[in-house]
Structure formats: C-alpha cells, structure tokens
Design a protein around this motif. Structure first.
Motif, short mmCIF file in Angstrom:
data_model
loop_
_atom_site.label_atom_id
_atom_site.label_comp_id
_atom_site.label_asym_id
_atom_site.label_seq_id
_atom_site.Cartn_x
_atom_site.Cartn_y
_atom_site.Cartn_z
N GLN A 192 0.83 -1.21 0.00
CA GLN A 192 0.00 0.00 0.00
C GLN A 192 0.86 1.26 0.00
O GLN A 192 0.54 2.24 -0.67
CB GLN A 192 -0.93 -0.01 1.21
CG GLN A 192 -2.03 -1.07 1.15
CD GLN A 192 -2.84 -1.14 2.43
OE1 GLN A 192 -2.31 -0.91 3.52
NE2 GLN A 192 -4.12 -1.45 2.31
N ALA A 193 1.97 1.23 0.73
CA ALA A 193 2.86 2.39 0.76
C ALA A 193 3.42 2.67 -0.63
O ALA A 193 3.48 3.83 -1.07
CB ALA A 193 3.99 2.15 1.75
N ALA A 194 3.81 1.62 -1.33
CA ALA A 194 4.35 1.78 -2.68
C ALA A 194 3.30 2.34 -3.65
O ALA A 194 3.62 3.10 -4.56
CB ALA A 194 4.88 0.45 -3.19
N ALA A 195 2.04 1.98 -3.40
CA ALA A 195 0.96 2.42 -4.28
C ALA A 195 0.34 3.74 -3.83
O ALA A 195 -0.55 4.28 -4.50
CB ALA A 195 -0.12 1.34 -4.34
N GLY A 196 0.78 4.25 -2.68
CA GLY A 196 0.21 5.49 -2.16
C GLY A 196 -1.19 5.32 -1.60
O GLY A 196 -1.97 6.27 -1.61
N THR A 197 -1.50 4.12 -1.10
CA THR A 197 -2.86 3.85 -0.61
C THR A 197 -2.87 3.38 0.84
O THR A 197 -3.74 2.61 1.25
CB THR A 197 -3.54 2.78 -1.48
OG1 THR A 197 -2.75 1.57 -1.46
CG2 THR A 197 -3.70 3.27 -2.91
N GLY A 218 9.63 6.71 5.11
CA GLY A 218 8.75 7.87 5.06
C GLY A 218 7.28 7.53 5.14
O GLY A 218 6.43 8.30 4.67
N MET A 219 6.94 6.41 5.77
CA MET A 219 5.55 5.97 5.83
C MET A 219 4.77 6.63 6.97
O MET A 219 3.53 6.66 6.93
CB MET A 219 5.49 4.44 5.98
CG MET A 219 5.96 3.68 4.76
SD MET A 219 6.18 1.89 5.06
CE MET A 219 4.54 1.40 5.60
N GLY A 242 0.48 4.17 14.15
CA GLY A 242 0.94 5.43 13.64
C GLY A 242 -0.03 5.97 12.60
O GLY A 242 -1.00 5.31 12.23
N ILE A 243 0.25 7.18 12.14
CA ILE A 243 -0.57 7.84 11.12
C ILE A 243 0.23 7.92 9.83
O ILE A 243 1.42 8.27 9.85
CB ILE A 243 -0.98 9.25 11.59
CG1 ILE A 243 -1.85 9.16 12.84
CG2 ILE A 243 -1.71 10.00 10.47
CD1 ILE A 243 -2.18 10.51 13.47
N ALA A 244 -0.40 7.58 8.74
CA ALA A 244 0.29 7.60 7.45
C ALA A 244 0.74 9.01 7.09
O ALA A 244 -0.01 9.98 7.24
CB ALA A 244 -0.63 7.06 6.36
N ALA A 245 1.97 9.11 6.61
CA ALA A 245 2.49 10.41 6.18
C ALA A 245 1.68 10.97 5.02
O ALA A 245 1.67 12.19 4.79
CB ALA A 245 3.95 10.27 5.79
#
Length: 424
Positions: free
Chosen positions: A79-84, A103-104, A309-312
C-alpha cells in the motif's frame, strides 16, 4: 505564535466544527481507514470501540481493515508503494524504524504537544523506545510486553518443588531445572526437561547478556559487543544448560516436539506477555509467570511491543490524530487492553484493570518488569539479519560444533558488517 500553539487552535477548531449544532446531519463525513492485525476473537472489541468513537464524533466514519498477522507487513508495504496506506495503521516495534526510513509515518510531536490531555507521563518509557528517531516520535504503543519466566505448576507440584519467587537468581533456575529433568519411562533417555527457550533473539539482550553486564550491540547500534569478557561469560553459562547440565532439549528435540512448554515437556521457559493467552488461559496444565532470575549484574528482561501510527500521506491528519489520541488515551487503553486482559498495556493507569482480568495469575510481574526491562536491540532495520546470524551461531554452539569463543567471534564479524551497512 508557536507551531504547537497554532496546531492546538486548529485541533480545537476541528473539534468545534464536529460538535457544533449548526453542522447538519447531511454534512459530508470524514472517512478514516484504520488497519489492524487482530485475531478474529478481538475484532468485536475493536468494533465496539469504533462504534463509541463514531457516536462521540458523528462526522467521522471509521472503516476497519483487519489483516492476518503474517500478512499485514507485506500488505502495508504494498500500500505504501501504491500510495494507498490507511490513515491509521498497526506498527510492530520491529518494523517501526524501517517504516520511518521509508517515510511511511507522520511525525507526532506537534500533535502530542497540542493535546495536553494526552498524558505521555502515563506511558512506560521503555514502550516508546522503538518509535523515536532523532528526537521525533512517529508512532505510539498500545502494549509493551516483557519476557517473563513461565512455569508449569503441575510439574513443580509433582516434583515437590516450591514455585519460583521474586528473588530467584540464576543458581535457583539451574538447581530447579536439574530437579525437573527426568527420564519418565525408564528407557535411559530424558523425556522431561527443566527449561527451554533460553537462547532466542528475544532473550539474548536480556536476561542472557544484560544479567552479566553485557550487550549485544552498543547504544548507537554501530558495533557488536559479544566478544567482551562479560558476554563470553554470559554465553558460557547459558550454553552450558544444553551442553553440560543437559537440562534443556537439544535443537533437534525442540524441532521434533515443536513447542516443548506448550506440550508439557519442560517445566520452565521464557516467553513474552503475548503468550499468556496460550499458556495461562488455554493451556492443558496449570501454569503461571514469575520474574526472570537475576544474573551477577542484576535483573533484566527484554521488552517488545506494538503500536499505531498515522500515514504520512493521509489527507485527514487532524481527524486521524483525534482517533489515535482517543484510541491510545488512558481511557482507550483501559477499554481495549486493560479490562480485556489482552497484551501488556503501555499505560500505567490500565494495569489495575488488566491485573483484575487475570485474577488468580501472577501477571503483576509484567508491570513490575517494565521498570527494569530493556528494549530489544537492534531496533534498526538491521534487526532481522542480526537475529538470523545470532540464532545460527547459537545452534552451532549448542550442538558443540563451535566453541563459545568461536561462535561469538563469528557473530561479531558478521553483525559489525550488517550494522556498518545500515549506518552508511
């Protein structure tokens, strides 16, 4: 006006907007995706919390996403790689530094400073350790789980031995392990052992090394320290449980039995608070927990844990913090983990409820161990590689294929190279 003051005012405006009577029911809701890794039996507790949160904040909708523990890391990275990425998501302590480097995660300092009611002093400092980087905190723990000494009460009773006490030292551990090690069927082979689980990646830092005044790596995680005289002494003592005293099953026997303590084949083992459900509540024999025995340099144990945590990349940072600050507030931790007796609460205020949930078991030792616990190191992304190296060499030492000195020299050589790579 400081950044923290501006953020505090902004959060107040958000809260007022959510509650103001002038806001109509038809107003567009803020949708927050929140990702967990709960077992199915705990999902209902999560849904209950989310329901209460949405009743309190009717203009925020929580969309629960739950993944199996073995799948969630890969899912989050995809999901991080896809921006989701979800707005709020589960962060295991061993992943935190990796997520920070990638940077997640969104920095939380300014949000915490702008929320005076979010009592950080109520959180055990050791539980916060893996979520810091260069003075910035990127996630917050819901649990902080120490390693304890679990013991089979039925086996102790049968042997006529008193249970482990708070003042046990290593000699007590060895003496009782010898008395519990037996050939039960008279065939000349040991089939019940005193202890297992003594040398794993979870116990190496403490009690194994710290109890002798040694460390696996230095505090900066730039050098492996296992060839110091104290570290050599520590490993010789613990390896001797297998090679000299024969009070622990061999690596091959552990593999064959799968889980020696679970199946009642050993009297004692080290395990984290996350093993309470399996061994204290659903085990096939009566078991309990005790403090880890003290070594020559004192009493220490390893602490691990999990948080959120909260997504950047979140587009709803203020609402996400509102959720996280309620979820991991004093009342939130009591509701989710104190009263349910799940995990090992990160907040001191949740422990009375937690101990009550485990009435009849000695779980107060977990709270007490958080006072002398050390966080599992390394906490950097080098940790999995370091664990692989250490576990491989430990097995060779246990099997007698390498001396302690040879094994530790190999560990130092390889771990130093891994640390150098991650510190470039």
């Amino acid at each position: 006006m400081t950044k923290g003051k501006r953020l505090q005012i902004l959060l107040l405006v958000v809260a007022l907007t959510l509650f103001a009577s002038s806001v109509t029911v038809s107003a567009e809701k803020i949708v927050l995706r929140v990702a967990h890794a709960w077992e199915s039996t705990f999902v209902d507790v999560q849904k209950e919390f989310d329901k209460k949160f949405m009743e309190k904040y009717p203009h925020i909708e929580i969309r629960l996403e739950n993944f199996a523990w073995e799948n969630i890391l890969e899912k989050l990275q995809t999901q991080a790689a896809a921006g989701t990425l979800p707005d709020v998501f589960y962060v295991h302590c061993s992943w935190a530094q990796q997520f920070i480097r990638q940077g997640m995660l969104m920095p939380l300092n300014s949000y915490i400073e702008a929320t005076p009611d979010f009592n950080m002093d109520d959180m055990f400092p050791v539980g916060l350790t893996p979520y810091w980087s260069n003075g910035t905190i990127y996630a917050l723990p819901y649990d902080a789980g120490p390693m304890a000494l679990y013991y089979n009460k039925d086996m102790f009773d049968e042997a006529g031995l008193p249970y482990p006490t708070d003042d046990w030292v290593l000699d007590d551990l060895l003496d009782n392990a010898k008395k519990l090690t037996k050939d039960l069927n008279g065939d000349g082979r040991v089939d019940q052992w005193g202890i297992s689980g003594t040398l794993t990646h979870e116990t190496i830092n403490a009690p194994v090394l710290a109890g002798f005044g040694a460390q696996l790596v230095n505090d900066d995680e730039t050098e492996c320290l296992v060839t110091t005289p104290e570290a050599i002494e520590a490993f010789k003592w613990w390896i001797a449980l297998d090679t000299e005293h024969k009070v622990a099953p061999s690596p091959a026997q552990v593999t064959a039995i799968v889980e020696p303590f679970t199946f009642g084949r050993v009297g004692m083992t080290f395990g984290g608070s996350w093993m309470m459900e399996r061994w204290l509540r659903f085990g096939t024999f009566d078991a309990d927990v005790a403090h880890v025995p003290a070594g020559p340099a004192g009493r220490y144990t390893t602490v691990a844990g999990s948080g959120y945590g909260i997504a950047a990349t979140t587009k709803n940072a203020e609402a996400a913090w509102l959720y996280l600050s309620e979820y991991l507030s004093e009342e939130g931790v009591k509701f989710m983990w104190g009263r349910t007796g799940r995990g090992s609460p990160s907040r001191l205020s949740a422990w009375p409820d937690f101990i009550k949930a485990w009435e009849g078991k000695n779980v107060r030792v977990f709270e007490e161990m958080l006072g002398y616990g050390l966080f599992q190191r390394p906490i950097s992304p080098a940790a999995p590689q370091v664990s692989t190296i250490v576990n491989r060499e430990i097995e060779l030492m246990q099997l007698g294929r390498k001396s302690v000195e040879e094994g530790l020299q190999q560990i130092k050589q390889e771990v130093d190279a891994v640390l150098a790579e991650y510190n470039r």
